[in-house]
Design a protein around this motif. Structure first.
Motif, PDB file in Angstrom:
ATOM      1  N   GLY A  46       0.744  -1.152  -0.005  1.00 54.90           N
ATOM      2  CA  GLY A  46      -0.023   0.136  -0.287  1.00 54.90           C
ATOM      3  C   GLY A  46       0.849   1.180  -0.161  1.00 54.90           C
ATOM      4  N   TYR A  47       1.779   1.277   0.857  1.00 57.57           N
ATOM      5  CA  TYR A  47       2.862   2.340   0.868  1.00 57.57           C
ATOM      6  C   TYR A  47       3.557   2.659  -0.375  1.00 57.57           C
ATOM      7  N   TYR A  48       4.065   1.499  -1.159  1.00 58.89           N
ATOM      8  CA  TYR A  48       4.770   1.653  -2.255  1.00 58.89           C
ATOM      9  C   TYR A  48       4.090   2.055  -3.372  1.00 58.89           C
ATOM     10  N   LEU A  49       2.803   1.372  -3.387  1.00 56.97           N
ATOM     11  CA  LEU A  49       1.863   2.168  -4.572  1.00 56.97           C
ATOM     12  C   LEU A  49       1.543   3.655  -4.354  1.00 56.97           C
ATOM     13  N   ALA A  50       1.317   3.902  -3.037  1.00 57.69           N
ATOM     14  CA  ALA A  50       0.946   5.313  -2.714  1.00 57.69           C
ATOM     15  C   ALA A  50       2.208   6.294  -3.158  1.00 57.69           C
ATOM     16  N   ASN A  51       3.440   5.894  -2.575  1.00 53.72           N
ATOM     17  CA  ASN A  51       4.554   6.764  -3.012  1.00 53.72           C
ATOM     18  C   ASN A  51       5.069   6.538  -4.419  1.00 53.72           C
ATOM     19  N   ARG A  52       4.568   5.817  -5.399  1.00 56.28           N
ATOM     20  CA  ARG A  52       4.659   5.613  -6.772  1.00 56.28           C
ATOM     21  C   ARG A  52       3.583   6.804  -7.358  1.00 56.28           C
ATOM     22  N   GLY A  53       2.750   7.374  -6.705  1.00 59.89           N
ATOM     23  CA  GLY A  53       1.796   8.217  -7.180  1.00 59.89           C
ATOM     24  C   GLY A  53       0.477   7.423  -7.677  1.00 59.89           C
ATOM     25  N   ILE A  54       0.162   6.137  -7.580  1.00 60.67           N
ATOM     26  CA  ILE A  54      -0.880   5.509  -7.670  1.00 60.67           C
ATOM     27  C   ILE A  54      -2.163   6.127  -7.033  1.00 60.67           C
ATOM     28  N   ASP A  55      -3.181   6.490  -7.680  1.00 59.08           N
ATOM     29  CA  ASP A  55      -4.505   6.990  -6.771  1.00 59.08           C
ATOM     30  C   ASP A  55      -5.208   5.980  -5.961  1.00 59.08           C
ATOM     31  N   THR A  56      -5.632   6.770  -5.053  1.00 59.46           N
ATOM     32  CA  THR A  56      -6.146   6.124  -4.032  1.00 59.46           C
ATOM     33  C   THR A  56      -7.282   5.174  -4.193  1.00 59.46           C
ATOM     34  N   ARG A  57      -7.927   5.312  -5.267  1.00 62.18           N
ATOM     35  CA  ARG A  57      -9.222   4.252  -5.665  1.00 62.18           C
ATOM     36  C   ARG A  57      -8.776   3.000  -6.177  1.00 62.18           C
ATOM     37  N   THR A  58      -7.474   3.346  -7.043  1.00 65.31           N
ATOM     38  CA  THR A  58      -6.862   2.018  -7.502  1.00 65.31           C
ATOM     39  C   THR A  58      -6.280   1.341  -6.483  1.00 65.31           C
ATOM     40  N   ILE A  59      -5.542   1.867  -5.454  1.00 65.92           N
ATOM     41  CA  ILE A  59      -5.031   1.207  -4.362  1.00 65.92           C
ATOM     42  C   ILE A  59      -6.219   0.466  -3.401  1.00 65.92           C
ATOM     43  N   GLN A  60      -7.262   1.021  -3.433  1.00 63.65           N
ATOM     44  CA  GLN A  60      -8.376   0.644  -2.681  1.00 63.65           C
ATOM     45  C   GLN A  60      -8.793  -0.437  -3.244  1.00 63.65           C
ATOM     46  N   SER A  61      -8.988  -0.746  -4.625  1.00 70.83           N
ATOM     47  CA  SER A  61      -9.281  -1.721  -5.380  1.00 70.83           C
ATOM     48  C   SER A  61      -8.398  -3.043  -5.212  1.00 70.83           C
ATOM     49  N   TYR A  62      -6.996  -2.632  -5.233  1.00 68.66           N
ATOM     50  CA  TYR A  62      -5.998  -3.511  -5.224  1.00 68.66           C
ATOM     51  C   TYR A  62      -5.909  -4.259  -3.984  1.00 68.66           C
ATOM     52  N   LEU A  63      -6.124  -3.620  -3.172  1.00 68.04           N
ATOM     53  CA  LEU A  63      -5.899  -4.110  -1.622  1.00 68.04           C
ATOM     54  C   LEU A  63      -7.201  -4.596  -1.124  1.00 68.04           C
ATOM     55  N   GLY A  64      -8.467  -4.381  -1.893  1.00 69.52           N
ATOM     56  CA  GLY A  64      -9.795  -5.164  -1.595  1.00 69.52           C
ATOM     57  C   GLY A  64     -10.474  -4.353  -0.407  1.00 69.52           C
ATOM     58  N   HIS A  65     -10.064  -3.031  -0.105  1.00 71.01           N
ATOM     59  CA  HIS A  65     -10.941  -2.631   0.930  1.00 71.01           C
ATOM     60  C   HIS A  65     -12.186  -1.996   0.631  1.00 71.01           C
ATOM     61  N   LYS A  66     -13.137  -2.229   1.265  1.00 70.98           N
ATOM     62  CA  LYS A  66     -14.728  -1.967   1.190  1.00 70.98           C
ATOM     63  C   LYS A  66     -14.623  -0.274   1.459  1.00 70.98           C
ATOM     64  N   ASN A  67     -13.927  -0.100   2.649  1.00 64.44           N
ATOM     65  CA  ASN A  67     -14.073   1.496   3.026  1.00 64.44           C
ATOM     66  C   ASN A  67     -12.803   2.258   2.594  1.00 64.44           C
ATOM     67  N   ILE A  68     -13.070   3.417   1.927  1.00 61.86           N
ATOM     68  CA  ILE A  68     -11.897   4.301   1.294  1.00 61.86           C
ATOM     69  C   ILE A  68     -10.842   4.765   2.409  1.00 61.86           C
ATOM     70  N   GLN A  69     -11.487   4.819   3.669  1.00 58.26           N
ATOM     71  CA  GLN A  69     -10.636   5.278   4.920  1.00 58.26           C
ATOM     72  C   GLN A  69      -9.629   4.463   5.194  1.00 58.26           C
TER      73      GLN A  69
END
Length: 88
Positions: A46-69
């Motif tokens: 999650g931190y790696y993707l965020a530091n690469r500038g990947i948008d939050t919704r894409t990270i949410q989908s990749y990690l399978g989070h139901k809640n964006i928070q």
């Protein structure tokens, strides 16, 4: 439904506990001064993707989070969030 096997081996699927033991032992062998757990790989991703500038919704989908928070935690400390802040 979540599978009880995390990875496939040549013989049979590896159970989550087996993967956890492998990761924990790898941390010990690396001489890390803190205990390492398999879930840390998820956080690291999650931190790696965020530091690469990947948008939050894409990270949410990749990690399978139901809640964006749950995903926002990874992006709050991402270094790219502060890029350009002090540029003249």
């Amino acid at each position: 439904m979540i599978s009880v096997s995390a990875f496939l081996s040549a013989i049979r699927p590896l159970a989550f506990d087996t993967v956890g033991g492998i990761v924990e032992r790898a941390g010990q062998l690396a001489g890390l001064p803190f205990p390492v757990h398999a879930h840390m790989l998820r956080h690291g991703t999650g931190y790696y993707l965020a530091n690469r500038g990947i948008d939050t919704r894409t990270i949410q989908s990749y990690l399978g989070h139901k809640n964006i928070q749950h995903t926002v935690h990874y992006t709050e400390l991402a270094s790219v969030r502060f890029q350009g802040l002090w540029d003249d």
